[in-house]
Design a protein around this motif. Structure first.
Motif, PDB file in Angstrom:
ATOM      1  N   GLN A   1       9.712 -18.367   8.878  1.00  0.00           N
ATOM      2  CA  GLN A   1       9.931 -17.001   9.335  1.00  0.00           C
ATOM      3  C   GLN A   1       8.656 -16.174   9.178  1.00  0.00           C
ATOM      4  N   ASP A   2       8.353 -15.381  10.188  1.00  0.00           N
ATOM      5  CA  ASP A   2       7.187 -14.513  10.114  1.00  0.00           C
ATOM      6  C   ASP A   2       7.372 -13.469   9.021  1.00  0.00           C
ATOM      7  N   ILE A   3       6.245 -13.108   8.404  1.00  0.00           N
ATOM      8  CA  ILE A   3       6.252 -12.028   7.434  1.00  0.00           C
ATOM      9  C   ILE A   3       5.284 -10.944   7.892  1.00  0.00           C
ATOM     10  N   THR A   4       5.557  -9.729   7.511  1.00  0.00           N
ATOM     11  CA  THR A   4       4.675  -8.623   7.845  1.00  0.00           C
ATOM     12  C   THR A   4       3.677  -8.446   6.720  1.00  0.00           C
ATOM     13  N   ALA A   5       2.402  -8.745   7.003  1.00  0.00           N
ATOM     14  CA  ALA A   5       1.363  -8.635   5.978  1.00  0.00           C
ATOM     15  C   ALA A   5       0.889  -7.201   5.810  1.00  0.00           C
ATOM     16  N   LEU A   6       0.814  -6.474   6.921  1.00  0.00           N
ATOM     17  CA  LEU A   6       0.425  -5.063   6.904  1.00  0.00           C
ATOM     18  C   LEU A   6       1.352  -4.315   7.846  1.00  0.00           C
ATOM     19  N   ASN A   7       1.804  -3.148   7.438  1.00  0.00           N
ATOM     20  CA  ASN A   7       2.749  -2.395   8.245  1.00  0.00           C
ATOM     21  C   ASN A   7       2.329  -0.931   8.323  1.00  0.00           C
ATOM     22  N   ASN A   8       2.009  -0.489   9.544  1.00  0.00           N
ATOM     23  CA  ASN A   8       1.691   0.921   9.767  1.00  0.00           C
ATOM     24  C   ASN A   8       0.553   1.403   8.872  1.00  0.00           C
ATOM     25  N   VAL A   9      -0.472   0.566   8.737  1.00  0.00           N
ATOM     26  CA  VAL A   9      -1.629   0.917   7.909  1.00  0.00           C
ATOM     27  C   VAL A   9      -2.675   1.604   8.775  1.00  0.00           C
ATOM     28  N   ASN A  10      -3.034   2.801   8.400  1.00  0.00           N
ATOM     29  CA  ASN A  10      -4.014   3.579   9.157  1.00  0.00           C
ATOM     30  C   ASN A  10      -5.019   4.164   8.174  1.00  0.00           C
ATOM     31  N   ILE A  11      -6.263   3.681   8.222  1.00  0.00           N
ATOM     32  CA  ILE A  11      -7.282   4.194   7.310  1.00  0.00           C
ATOM     33  C   ILE A  11      -8.474   4.718   8.113  1.00  0.00           C
ATOM     34  N   THR A  12      -9.184   5.655   7.516  1.00  0.00           N
ATOM     35  CA  THR A  12     -10.385   6.226   8.123  1.00  0.00           C
ATOM     36  C   THR A  12     -11.520   6.134   7.119  1.00  0.00           C
ATOM     37  N   LEU A  13     -12.667   5.677   7.582  1.00  0.00           N
ATOM     38  CA  LEU A  13     -13.863   5.589   6.752  1.00  0.00           C
ATOM     39  C   LEU A  13     -14.917   6.525   7.320  1.00  0.00           C
ATOM     40  N   TYR A  14     -15.457   7.385   6.472  1.00  0.00           N
ATOM     41  CA  TYR A  14     -16.465   8.334   6.910  1.00  0.00           C
ATOM     42  C   TYR A  14     -17.871   7.821   6.599  1.00  0.00           C
ATOM     43  N   GLN A  15     -18.842   8.388   7.298  1.00  0.00           N
ATOM     44  CA  GLN A  15     -20.226   7.986   7.107  1.00  0.00           C
ATOM     45  C   GLN A  15     -20.681   8.277   5.680  1.00  0.00           C
ATOM     46  N   LYS A  16     -21.379   7.320   5.108  1.00  0.00           N
ATOM     47  CA  LYS A  16     -21.977   7.427   3.779  1.00  0.00           C
ATOM     48  C   LYS A  16     -20.922   7.684   2.705  1.00  0.00           C
ATOM     49  N   GLU A  17     -19.749   7.083   2.881  1.00  0.00           N
ATOM     50  CA  GLU A  17     -18.654   7.245   1.933  1.00  0.00           C
ATOM     51  C   GLU A  17     -18.369   5.905   1.259  1.00  0.00           C
ATOM     52  N   ILE A  18     -17.964   5.965  -0.010  1.00  0.00           N
ATOM     53  CA  ILE A  18     -17.422   4.777  -0.667  1.00  0.00           C
ATOM     54  C   ILE A  18     -15.917   4.986  -0.773  1.00  0.00           C
ATOM     55  N   LEU A  19     -15.189   4.177  -0.033  1.00  0.00           N
ATOM     56  CA  LEU A  19     -13.734   4.275   0.062  1.00  0.00           C
ATOM     57  C   LEU A  19     -13.103   3.132  -0.716  1.00  0.00           C
ATOM     58  N   GLY A  20     -12.133   3.439  -1.553  1.00  0.00           N
ATOM     59  CA  GLY A  20     -11.463   2.412  -2.328  1.00  0.00           C
ATOM     60  C   GLY A  20     -10.142   1.996  -1.718  1.00  0.00           C
ATOM     61  N   LEU A  21      -9.898   0.673  -1.680  1.00  0.00           N
ATOM     62  CA  LEU A  21      -8.583   0.124  -1.348  1.00  0.00           C
ATOM     63  C   LEU A  21      -8.040  -0.492  -2.628  1.00  0.00           C
ATOM     64  N   VAL A  22      -6.951   0.078  -3.139  1.00  0.00           N
ATOM     65  CA  VAL A  22      -6.448  -0.271  -4.462  1.00  0.00           C
ATOM     66  C   VAL A  22      -5.045  -0.838  -4.362  1.00  0.00           C
ATOM     67  N   GLY A  23      -4.779  -1.850  -5.170  1.00  0.00           N
ATOM     68  CA  GLY A  23      -3.444  -2.419  -5.217  1.00  0.00           C
ATOM     69  C   GLY A  23      -3.445  -3.712  -5.983  1.00  0.00           C
ATOM     70  N   ALA A  24      -2.272  -4.149  -6.403  1.00  0.00           N
ATOM     71  CA  ALA A  24      -2.149  -5.411  -7.124  1.00  0.00           C
ATOM     72  C   ALA A  24      -2.329  -6.580  -6.170  1.00  0.00           C
TER      73      ALA A  24
END
Length: 248
Positions: free
Chosen positions: A9-32
């Motif tokens: 059975q298929d699984i949903t790995a990502l659902n409705n994920v919308n991220i924005t990265l700005y110029q010269k920014e350090i963006l964190g993606l956090v999670g277990a």
């Protein structure tokens, strides 16, 4: 995004994920582990293709790029993987690893000079000492610096660092994090920093997204999210984070 294996059975790995990265920014993606962080990173560099949605870079939909367009995109968006031991070919020298992307992308300058410049950039001095070394002849922290130099060889606009310090000793983590911060300032590059470690994310990121079961459950300025979390999952991550100053 959905994935399947051998008719299961298929699984949903990502659902409705919308991220924005700005110029010269350090963006964190956090999670277990299993939250979808690394899957999202591989979607962003188009190692995985999303079943729905799209990847937009500088206003262009790059989701279905192939061939030369894909190669050009990946010269702009580079990735540093978690394991410095597995990221480098043990049968080739340090200079070979950095030279390879320069040759593939037909670098027009002096390649040897560029290699030395990159080694100096990641604080592997003097370059003459490291050029002809093999990966097993240098430390884990030095191997991660080599892979970082390789990722920076083509002057990317975005660097995705997937748990870049998780396999390093605590004493080496600060050095790599400080190096990422300095690279951001010196090169004007944008960085996506992926981690489960809230102690490190608080040190270098401007904003964070918190992922849980493939969904974003919280986002905002790093200090705001960590000091005043709104989601129960974020609170649980903060409570579970070890205190580096606590004496055992």
């Amino acid at each position: 995004m959905k994935t399947g294996l051998m008719g299961t059975q298929d699984i949903t790995a990502l659902n409705n994920v919308n991220i924005t990265l700005y110029q010269k920014e350090i963006l964190g993606l956090v999670g277990a582990s299993g939250s979808g962080k690394s899957t999202l990173a591989r979607v962003l560099v188009l190692l995985y293709r999303p079943s729905t949605g799209k990847v937009v870079f500088e206003g262009r939909d790059v989701t279905n790029y192939r061939g030369m367009k894909l190669r050009e995109y990946r010269s702009d968006v580079q990735m540093v993987f978690q394991d410095p031991y597995a990221s480098l070919d043990p049968y080739h020298t340090i200079s070979w690893h950095i030279r390879r992307p320069l040759r593939i992308h037909h670098y027009r300058g002096n390649i040897d000079e560029r290699i030395d410049e990159l080694l100096e950039m990641v604080k592997l001095d003097p370059p003459s000492y490291f050029r002809d070394k093999f990966p097993h002849q240098i430390s884990g922290g030095q191997r991660q610096r080599v892979y970082l130099a390789r990722a920076l060889a083509l002057e990317p606009k975005v660097l995705i660092a997937d748990e870049p310090v998780s396999m390093l000793d605590v004493s080496l983590r600060i050095d790599i994090l400080e190096l990422l911060s300095r690279i951001r300032e010196d090169l004007g590059i944008s960085i996506i920093y992926i981690t489960h470690d809230l102690n490190t994310v608080s040190m270098i990121t401007d904003r964070i997204y918190v992922l849980h079961n493939g969904e974003i459950v919280e986002e905002g300025q790093t200090d705001d999210v960590l000091s005043n979390p709104r989601d129960d999952y974020t609170r649980s991550l903060i409570e579970a984070a070890p205190d580096p100053y606590k004496r055992i």
